[in-house]
Design an enzyme around this catalytic site. Structure first.
Site, mmCIF file in Angstrom:
data_model
loop_
_atom_site.group_PDB
_atom_site.id
_atom_site.type_symbol
_atom_site.label_atom_id
_atom_site.label_comp_id
_atom_site.label_asym_id
_atom_site.label_seq_id
_atom_site.Cartn_x
_atom_site.Cartn_y
_atom_site.Cartn_z
ATOM 1 N N ARG A 78 24.873 47.753 39.341
ATOM 2 C CA ARG A 78 23.463 47.422 39.503
ATOM 3 C C ARG A 78 22.895 48.161 40.714
ATOM 4 O O ARG A 78 23.574 48.353 41.714
ATOM 5 C CB ARG A 78 23.275 45.919 39.687
ATOM 6 N N TYR A 113 24.037 51.326 32.799
ATOM 7 C CA TYR A 113 24.990 50.298 33.229
ATOM 8 C C TYR A 113 24.494 48.881 32.906
ATOM 9 O O TYR A 113 23.320 48.565 33.124
ATOM 10 C CB TYR A 113 25.261 50.424 34.746
ATOM 11 N N LYS A 131 20.703 39.958 33.312
ATOM 12 C CA LYS A 131 20.151 39.652 34.628
ATOM 13 C C LYS A 131 18.623 39.704 34.648
ATOM 14 O O LYS A 131 17.964 38.874 35.275
ATOM 15 C CB LYS A 131 20.758 40.572 35.690
ATOM 16 N N HIS A 183 22.778 31.810 38.497
ATOM 17 C CA HIS A 183 23.925 32.727 38.350
ATOM 18 C C HIS A 183 25.210 31.896 38.448
ATOM 19 O O HIS A 183 25.913 31.940 39.449
ATOM 20 C CB HIS A 183 23.846 33.762 39.473
ATOM 21 N N SER A 208 28.251 38.190 42.627
ATOM 22 C CA SER A 208 28.881 39.139 41.718
ATOM 23 C C SER A 208 30.269 39.529 42.219
ATOM 24 O O SER A 208 30.449 39.808 43.405
ATOM 25 C CB SER A 208 28.010 40.387 41.594
ATOM 26 N N CYS A 267 32.894 37.683 42.592
ATOM 27 C CA CYS A 267 33.488 36.706 43.507
ATOM 28 C C CYS A 267 34.138 35.543 42.770
ATOM 29 O O CYS A 267 34.365 34.484 43.354
ATOM 30 C CB CYS A 267 32.442 36.204 44.491
ATOM 31 N N ASP A 305 28.702 33.377 33.590
ATOM 32 C CA ASP A 305 27.797 34.135 34.475
ATOM 33 C C ASP A 305 26.429 33.490 34.676
ATOM 34 O O ASP A 305 25.869 33.590 35.752
ATOM 35 C CB ASP A 305 27.616 35.560 33.931
ATOM 36 N N ARG A 348 34.320 47.298 33.669
ATOM 37 C CA ARG A 348 34.025 46.037 32.954
ATOM 38 C C ARG A 348 34.578 46.017 31.540
ATOM 39 O O ARG A 348 34.661 47.047 30.880
ATOM 40 C CB ARG A 348 32.500 45.853 32.853
HETATM 41 P P1 GTP Z 1 30.397 39.117 38.060
HETATM 42 O O1 GTP Z 1 30.744 39.343 36.643
HETATM 43 O O2 GTP Z 1 30.138 40.380 38.810
HETATM 44 O O3 GTP Z 1 29.275 38.149 38.250
HETATM 45 O O4 GTP Z 1 31.726 38.569 38.804
HETATM 46 P P2 GTP Z 1 32.472 37.155 38.777
HETATM 47 O O5 GTP Z 1 31.866 36.235 39.772
HETATM 48 O O6 GTP Z 1 32.603 36.668 37.397
HETATM 49 O O7 GTP Z 1 33.918 37.550 39.366
HETATM 50 P P3 GTP Z 1 35.340 37.633 38.656
HETATM 51 O O8 GTP Z 1 35.831 36.316 38.198
HETATM 52 O O9 GTP Z 1 35.310 38.725 37.663
HETATM 53 O O10 GTP Z 1 36.246 38.069 39.875
HETATM 54 C C1 GTP Z 1 35.990 39.236 40.619
HETATM 55 C C2 GTP Z 1 37.187 39.628 41.431
HETATM 56 O O11 GTP Z 1 37.607 38.556 42.260
HETATM 57 C C3 GTP Z 1 38.386 40.004 40.561
HETATM 58 O O12 GTP Z 1 38.988 41.156 41.077
HETATM 59 C C4 GTP Z 1 39.285 38.811 40.684
HETATM 60 O O13 GTP Z 1 40.636 39.166 40.537
HETATM 61 C C5 GTP Z 1 38.970 38.263 42.079
HETATM 62 N N1 GTP Z 1 39.178 36.805 42.134
HETATM 63 C C6 GTP Z 1 38.672 35.880 41.265
HETATM 64 N N2 GTP Z 1 39.103 34.630 41.576
HETATM 65 C C7 GTP Z 1 39.879 34.759 42.674
HETATM 66 C C8 GTP Z 1 40.609 33.825 43.485
HETATM 67 O O14 GTP Z 1 40.640 32.616 43.237
HETATM 68 N N3 GTP Z 1 41.284 34.331 44.549
HETATM 69 C C9 GTP Z 1 41.284 35.676 44.837
HETATM 70 N N4 GTP Z 1 41.959 36.090 45.904
HETATM 71 N N5 GTP Z 1 40.611 36.581 44.093
HETATM 72 C C10 GTP Z 1 39.926 36.135 43.032
HETATM 73 C C1 SPV Z 2 26.920 40.871 38.158
HETATM 74 O O1 SPV Z 2 26.822 41.932 38.808
HETATM 75 O O2 SPV Z 2 26.674 39.758 38.663
HETATM 76 C C2 SPV Z 2 27.387 40.914 36.760
HETATM 77 C C3 SPV Z 2 27.460 42.195 36.102
HETATM 78 O O3 SPV Z 2 27.619 39.865 36.170
HETATM 79 S S1 SPV Z 2 25.886 42.757 35.634
HETATM 80 O O4 SPV Z 2 25.642 42.308 34.265
HETATM 81 O O5 SPV Z 2 25.924 44.191 35.680
HETATM 82 O O6 SPV Z 2 24.880 42.218 36.493
HETATM 83 MN MN MN Z 3 27.293 38.104 37.448
#
Ligand code: GTP
Ligand code: SPV
Ligand code: MN
Length: 611
Positions: free
Chosen positions: A80, A225, A234, A254, A276, A278, A301, A393
């Site tokens: 983004r 993207y 979003k 979110h 994002s 996290c 999400d 992704r």
């Molecule tokens: P968006 O799709 O961008 O909104 O991200 P999200 O909030 O869904 O994050 P996602 O669950 O994909 O995790 C992002 C990164 O954080 C990945 O590399 C995970 O491996 C890492 N991660 C997720 N949960 C944990 C956790 O409990 N501990 C640690 N250390 N890392 C984590």
């Molecule tokens: C984020 O960045 O929070 C995502 C991926 O979930 S996107 O759809 O590109 O915003």
């Molecule tokens: Mn997201």
């Protein structure tokens, strides 16, 4: 159904406003032809065949990932673009200090020039879609126009789209109802002149991601993207929907949504907002490590939440797929995501392509001896460069998730018991803290801080305030948004609203390692949260809220010393005092717009830290 651009009046719909919008866009963008998306399997095959023919897609091995495709973007178009994202409200004040603003007329003049002829040599796809359920009391329709087949294919995974949506819009109109839909215009911004060969990933260095909140309209240009181009996600379901939610008294957030069942069979629903990359997707699909507990997914999400007739806060996931971060996903961290994508029907972008027609990324088991990196270069485990972009992704249908809760299909959604806010912080923020009440919880959300990630362009690892994990997604003045949260608390019965917590899976020890193992072990935190709600778990009152007593957090079988657990839970008064200037500065940004109760919360925190 394909029609020549000049014969657009034969558009397969009786919705006259939609027909004229499509004609108007076609006259400006001058595509080679127009395709009204049906959402059928045949259409998917045609699209993916065409994408394979142009080199955008590589078909993966049918035995490993059925009906699935690999794509590598232009290396400049991977995330983004927050600095190119605008909220073009009529009044600049309604955009607020956290968004970019330009007057709508000025922005439209700039973008009309960019859109002029921008689809030359390309097909213009018209995608009728609905965010949320088609059977919702008020279905949230949208129509995306795009010149990208990649976007069209991805939209089919991420949103309910196609002829059945268009037919529903027509039916409602025929029944005399007002059928509102969000026009969402997208172009990659790379017209093709006669005879010019296409590139694998068309895009433009000039990018604009623009929301017109009053008109409920989206214009996007220059990027292919996800978050910049799949406009239902979003741009609509958060930026535009947050404005609708403000006007209509609900919340567009979110947040993931999960269903948690205890060994006693008691069910609770949890929503959680983390910035994002996290941890939302991972928590949404968590495989609990504690015996007898069960997690089922509803969303990973976005959550739309409305107060129900019973006074509780009911949440739906408006999406139809997962657009998840690939790196770090594996059989240990997220076995349910692995099962979901291994069924197939998925698109993988900016990961590595293996020689046997599969995909790989950092953190996945069994690194291949040789692969092609996301940049198209030969890669081996010895390579200095990463095989996959950190924001690579997978895009996969939610219906394939083996732990999808039945409630996903219920247009009423689920009543939320707990809301978690969380961020990525190496220090200061304990593993879990319970807010004293809704206003304190709103304060926690409003001051949420997190280290930046690769999900947006720009520096990674910089601590910034990311209120409710919505910093890049609030479609209006963030001060007004805080006020909206306060109002939801004030106007409703506090006893029926969810309890609010703040979590941090990312605190580090002195050696830089994570203090908490995270992933499936986060079920221990969920258990404590549920037990707090039910009045069973103990807590210590600290200046920042209630944190678990060492005994109240279930750490049986966990490979951590009591000292490590204590460190993860610690509230360090000095560290917290050091947070205060940053919070003060953050609040000052909003001037009059900041609810005074949030200043009162800050004063209370200061006083408790000084006591
Ligand atoms: P968006 O799709 O961008 O909104 O991200 P999200 O909030 O869904 O994050 P996602 O669950 O994909 O995790 C992002 C990164 O954080 C990945 O590399 C995970 O491996 C890492 N991660 C997720 N949960 C944990 C956790 O409990 N501990 C640690 N250390 N890392 C984590
Ligand atoms: C984020 O960045 O929070 C995502 C991926 O979930 S996107 O759809 O590109 O915003
Ligand atoms: Mn997201």
């Amino acid at each position: 159904m394909t029609a020549d651009a000049t014969t657009a009046p034969t558009a397969p719909t009786t919705l006259t406003e939609l027909r004229s919008w499509v004609e108007e866009v076609a006259a400006l963008a001058k595509p080679r032809d127009i395709h009204w998306c049906t959402g059928s399997d045949e259409e998917w095959s045609e699209l993916t065949d065409a994408l394979v023919a142009t080199g955008t897609f590589v078909k993966l091995d049918e035995a490993k990932k059925p009906n699935s495709f690999y794509a590598a973007s232009d290396p400049t178009d991977v995330a983004r673009v927050e600095d190119r994202t605008y909220i073009c409200s009529v009044d600049e004040k309604d955009c607020g200090p956290t968004n970019n603003w330009m007057a709508p007329a000025e922005m439209k003049a700039i973008m009309r020039k960019l859109y002029d002829g921008c689809m030359a040599g390309r097909t213009m796809y018209v995608i009728p879609f609905v965010m949320g359920h088609l059977e919702a009391e008020k279905p949230m329709f949208g129509v995306e126009i795009t010149d990208s087949a990649y976007v069209t294919a991805s939209m089919r995974v991420m949103a309910r789209m196609g002829t059945h949506v268009l037919r529903r819009m027509e039916e409602l109109k025929d029944a005399g109802e007002e059928v509102a839909w969000v026009p969402a215009l997208h172009s990659v911004g790379m017209p093709l002149v006669e005879g010019q060969a296409d590139v694998k990933w068309p895009c433009n260095d000039t990018k604009y991601i623009v929301q017109f909140p009053e008109e409920r309209m989206i214009w996007s240009y220059g990027s292919g993207y996800g978050g910049n181009a799949l406009l239902g996600k979003k741009c609509y379901a958060l930026r535009i929907a947050s404005v609708m939610a403000r006007d209509e008294g609900w919340l567009a957030e979110h947040m993931l949504i999960l269903k948690l069942t205890s060994p006693q069979g008691v069910t609770k629903y949890v929503a959680a907002a983390f910035p994002s990359a996290c941890g939302k997707t991972n928590l949404a699909m968590l495989a609990p490590t504690i015996p007898g507990w069960k997690v089922e997914s509803i969303g990973d999400d976005i959550a739309w939440m409305r107060i129900g007739e019973d006074g509780r806060l009911w949440a739906v996931n408006p999406e139809y797929g997962f657009f998840g971060v690939a790196p770090g996903t594996n059989e240990h961290t997220n076995p349910n995501a692995m099962k979901t994508i291994n069924i197939g029907n998925s698109v993988f972008t900016n990961v590595a392509l293996t020689e046997d027609g599969d995909v790989w990324w950092e953190g996945l088991e069994n690194p291949p001896a040789h692969a092609t990196s996301w940049k198209g270069e030969p890669w081996t485990p010895e390579s200095e460069e990463l095989s996959s972009h950190p924001n690579s992704r997978y895009c996969t249908p939610i219906k394939q998730c083996p732990i999808l809760a039945d409630e996903y299909d219920d247009p009423r959604g689920v009543p939320i018991d707990a809301i978690l806010f969380g961020g990525r912080r190496k220090t200061t923020i304990p593993l879990v803290t319970e807010a004293r009440d809704w206003v304190h919880g709103t304060f926690m959300g409003a001051t949420l801080s997190s280290e930046t990630t690769a999900a947006a362009t720009g520096a990674v690892g910089v601590v910034r305030r990311d209120p409710m994990a919505m910093l890049p997604f609030i479609g209006y003045n963030a001060g007004d948004y805080f006020n909206h949260w306060i109002t939801v608390g004030k106007d409703n019965d506090a006893a029926k609203l969810p309890k609010i917590f703040y979590v941090n899976w990312f605190r580090r020890d002195d050696e830089g390692g994570f203090l908490w193992p995270g992933f499936g072990e986060n079920s221990r935190v969920l258990k404590w949260v549920i037990e707090r709600i039910d009045g069973q778990a103990e807590a210590v009152e600290t200046p920042i809220g209630h944190v678990p007593t060492p005994e109240s957090l279930d750490i049986e079988g966990l490979d951590l010393t009591p000292e490590q657990v204590a460190q993860a839970l610690a509230v360090d008064v000095e560290e917290w005092k050091a947070e205060i200037p940053g919070i003060t500065e953050w609040f000052e940004k909003f001037g009059e717009q900041l609810p005074t109760v949030l200043w009162t919360e800050l004063d209370g925190l200061k006083a408790r830290l000084d006591a």
